[in-house]
Scaffold this active site. Sequence first.
Site, PDB file in Angstrom:
ATOM      1  CB  CYS A 123      -0.982  -0.084   1.332  1.00 15.38           C
ATOM      2  SG  CYS A 123      -1.875  -1.601   1.261  1.00 15.38           S
ATOM      3  CG  HIS A 264      -3.343   2.753   2.085  1.00 18.52           C
ATOM      4  ND1 HIS A 264      -4.083   2.467   0.770  1.00 18.52           N
ATOM      5  CD2 HIS A 264      -3.339   2.193   2.937  1.00 18.52           C
ATOM      6  CE1 HIS A 264      -4.342   1.073   1.061  1.00 18.52           C
ATOM      7  NE2 HIS A 264      -4.251   0.841   2.395  1.00 18.52           N
ATOM      8  CG  ASN A 294      -6.754  -1.368   1.235  1.00 19.99           C
ATOM      9  OD1 ASN A 294      -6.274  -1.116   0.205  1.00 19.99           O
ATOM     10  ND2 ASN A 294      -6.557  -1.995   2.238  1.00 19.99           N
TER      11      ASN A 294
HETATM   12  O1  UT7 Z   1      -4.083  -1.549   3.887  1.00 18.72           O
HETATM   13  C1  UT7 Z   1      -3.624  -2.316   4.701  1.00 18.72           C
HETATM   14  C2  UT7 Z   1      -4.501  -3.803   4.554  1.00 18.72           C
HETATM   15  N1  UT7 Z   1      -5.573  -3.277   5.351  1.00 18.72           N
HETATM   16  C3  UT7 Z   1      -5.826  -4.274   6.583  1.00 18.72           C
HETATM   17  O2  UT7 Z   1      -5.336  -4.868   6.828  1.00 18.72           O
HETATM   18  C4  UT7 Z   1      -7.189  -3.785   7.448  1.00 18.72           C
HETATM   19  C5  UT7 Z   1      -7.004  -3.405   8.857  1.00 18.72           C
HETATM   20  N2  UT7 Z   1      -7.724  -3.863   9.620  1.00 18.72           N
HETATM   21  C6  UT7 Z   1      -9.209  -3.384   9.501  1.00 18.72           C
HETATM   22  O3  UT7 Z   1      -9.469  -2.715   8.800  1.00 18.72           O
HETATM   23  C7  UT7 Z   1     -10.043  -4.039  10.512  1.00 18.72           C
HETATM   24  O4  UT7 Z   1      -9.256  -4.555  11.646  1.00 18.72           O
HETATM   25  C8  UT7 Z   1     -11.078  -5.033  10.186  1.00 18.72           C
HETATM   26  C9  UT7 Z   1     -12.083  -4.212   9.371  1.00 18.72           C
HETATM   27  C10 UT7 Z   1     -10.415  -5.900   9.353  1.00 18.72           C
HETATM   28  C11 UT7 Z   1     -12.058  -5.789  11.346  1.00 18.72           C
HETATM   29  O5  UT7 Z   1     -12.580  -4.862  12.006  1.00 18.72           O
HETATM   30  P1  UT7 Z   1     -12.503  -4.997  13.565  1.00 18.72           P
HETATM   31  O6  UT7 Z   1     -13.113  -3.906  14.223  1.00 18.72           O
HETATM   32  O7  UT7 Z   1     -10.920  -5.010  13.838  1.00 18.72           O
HETATM   33  O8  UT7 Z   1     -12.834  -6.303  13.766  1.00 18.72           O
HETATM   34  P2  UT7 Z   1     -12.682  -7.678  14.475  1.00 18.72           P
HETATM   35  O9  UT7 Z   1     -11.417  -8.151  13.644  1.00 18.72           O
HETATM   36  O10 UT7 Z   1     -11.948  -7.358  16.081  1.00 18.72           O
HETATM   37  O11 UT7 Z   1     -13.581  -8.420  14.470  1.00 18.72           O
HETATM   38  C12 UT7 Z   1     -14.831  -8.268  15.467  1.00 18.72           C
HETATM   39  C13 UT7 Z   1     -15.862  -9.390  15.101  1.00 18.72           C
HETATM   40  C14 UT7 Z   1     -15.344 -10.745  15.109  1.00 18.72           C
HETATM   41  O12 UT7 Z   1     -16.298 -11.683  15.878  1.00 18.72           O
HETATM   42  P3  UT7 Z   1     -16.291 -11.871  17.405  1.00 18.72           P
HETATM   43  O13 UT7 Z   1     -15.026 -12.786  17.614  1.00 18.72           O
HETATM   44  O14 UT7 Z   1     -16.410 -10.505  18.185  1.00 18.72           O
HETATM   45  O15 UT7 Z   1     -17.533 -12.920  17.611  1.00 18.72           O
HETATM   46  C15 UT7 Z   1     -15.251 -11.251  14.029  1.00 18.72           C
HETATM   47  O16 UT7 Z   1     -15.457 -12.715  13.528  1.00 18.72           O
HETATM   48  O17 UT7 Z   1     -16.440  -9.123  13.945  1.00 18.72           O
HETATM   49  C16 UT7 Z   1     -16.410 -10.447  13.026  1.00 18.72           C
HETATM   50  N3  UT7 Z   1     -16.083 -10.289  11.780  1.00 18.72           N
HETATM   51  C17 UT7 Z   1     -17.175  -9.930  10.937  1.00 18.72           C
HETATM   52  N4  UT7 Z   1     -18.637 -10.053  10.985  1.00 18.72           N
HETATM   53  C18 UT7 Z   1     -19.386  -9.573  10.025  1.00 18.72           C
HETATM   54  C19 UT7 Z   1     -15.101 -10.143  10.937  1.00 18.72           C
HETATM   55  N5  UT7 Z   1     -15.435  -9.801   9.694  1.00 18.72           N
HETATM   56  C20 UT7 Z   1     -16.557  -9.813   9.660  1.00 18.72           C
HETATM   57  C21 UT7 Z   1     -17.582  -9.605   8.589  1.00 18.72           C
HETATM   58  N6  UT7 Z   1     -18.812  -9.565   8.927  1.00 18.72           N
HETATM   59  N7  UT7 Z   1     -16.890  -9.185   7.467  1.00 18.72           N
END
Ligand code: UT7
Length: 337
Positions: A123, A264, A294
């Site tokens: 990125c 980004h 992204n």
């Molecule tokens: O450019 C660099 C590349 N970009 C990245 O690597 C992205 C950077 N990270 C992020 O944008 C965020 O961390 C995410 C959008 C990927 C995830 O958001 P978050 O607020 O950090 O969520 P989380 O990973 O802490 O997950 C929270 C919950 C989990 O469920 P439990 O364990 O609380 O029951 C996940 O399993 O949300 C669940 N979850 C989803 N639920 C519905 C994860 N993905 C999804 C989804 N839909 N697509």
Amino acid sequence: MDKPGNSHLHPYRAVITGHGSYAPAKVLTNEELAKMVDTSDEWITTRTGIKTRHITTEDETTAMLATEAAKLALAEAKLKPEDLEIIIVATITPEMVFPSTACFVQKNLGAKKAWVFDLAAACSGFVYGISIVQQFLEAGRFNNALVIGAETLTKITNFKDRTSCILFGDAAGAVVLERKPDGLSGVIYSTMHSDGEYWRTLNCQAYGSRHPSPKPLDNPDMVFMEIKGREVYQQAVRRIVEVLEACLDHCGLTTDDIKMVISHQMNARIIESAGKRLKLPPEKVFININEYGNTSAASVPLAFDECVRKGLIKRGDLVVFVAFGAGLTWGANVIRF
Ligand code: UT7
């Protein structure tokens, strides 16, 4: 001559004389994704700010997107392809293992004279590219350069993994830079960083020398991107804040001097959170992730092009490009447009 941000006067600068962007026509909505994996428009919107992303068809490739963006940037700069001296394509989704995507772009444009290569900094690739050509143009090694960020990330996205497939889209953005005597516009300062210790947080392991194609993969999903979202999130906010503070400090600027921060687009919450920590008013932090998702190396030039076309940035304004991504890699460019 002593406008803020010009404390490091240089006899020549790398000035952006053209910009363009291109996204494939096909659009994938959150509602459509919710039919493919266990997710919802509400979850994706609140957690990321993304509503839609543009995706390539099987026939559309990275070099095709890059070429379209490049043509627009060259037309605006009124520069003929045959006069181009260097082309850098920042990408982690290249046309093929080799030759470089840049060679295909050179061929497509007919830029016979140009020295061309790809830059793999995920990125951060586009801001790395700007930093490289800044040095070349200031030093007089070249008179002009084309820097492109182009990605087809959906080709390495696992559409069965809801934690990653909601994030990514395909696009390309390009800028032409020309060596001009210092008239206060141009790239003023660039700072770039990397930390390979965190390589596991974002990667795609097949088919490099560690996992060559003839050898069966330990796990078939290694052909896809793997992300540790939470870790990336925390590192991203921290590094973006750090690098922007360093830029302001080095150039003797405050946030009041900056017209727009073009980050980004990895997650609207990451960008907004970094902006808040820096006390940047929301209107100085551009966000278009809602439409494109992204797009890795393409996202900064894509956002910049949209900003200029919408009249949010004008000639003479100070803008900052900032990016963070796999590697880890991160960096920023301070530019008087
Ligand atoms: O450019 C660099 C590349 N970009 C990245 O690597 C992205 C950077 N990270 C992020 O944008 C965020 O961390 C995410 C959008 C990927 C995830 O958001 P978050 O607020 O950090 O969520 P989380 O990973 O802490 O997950 C929270 C919950 C989990 O469920 P439990 O364990 O609380 O029951 C996940 O399993 O949300 C669940 N979850 C989803 N639920 C519905 C994860 N993905 C999804 C989804 N839909 N697509």
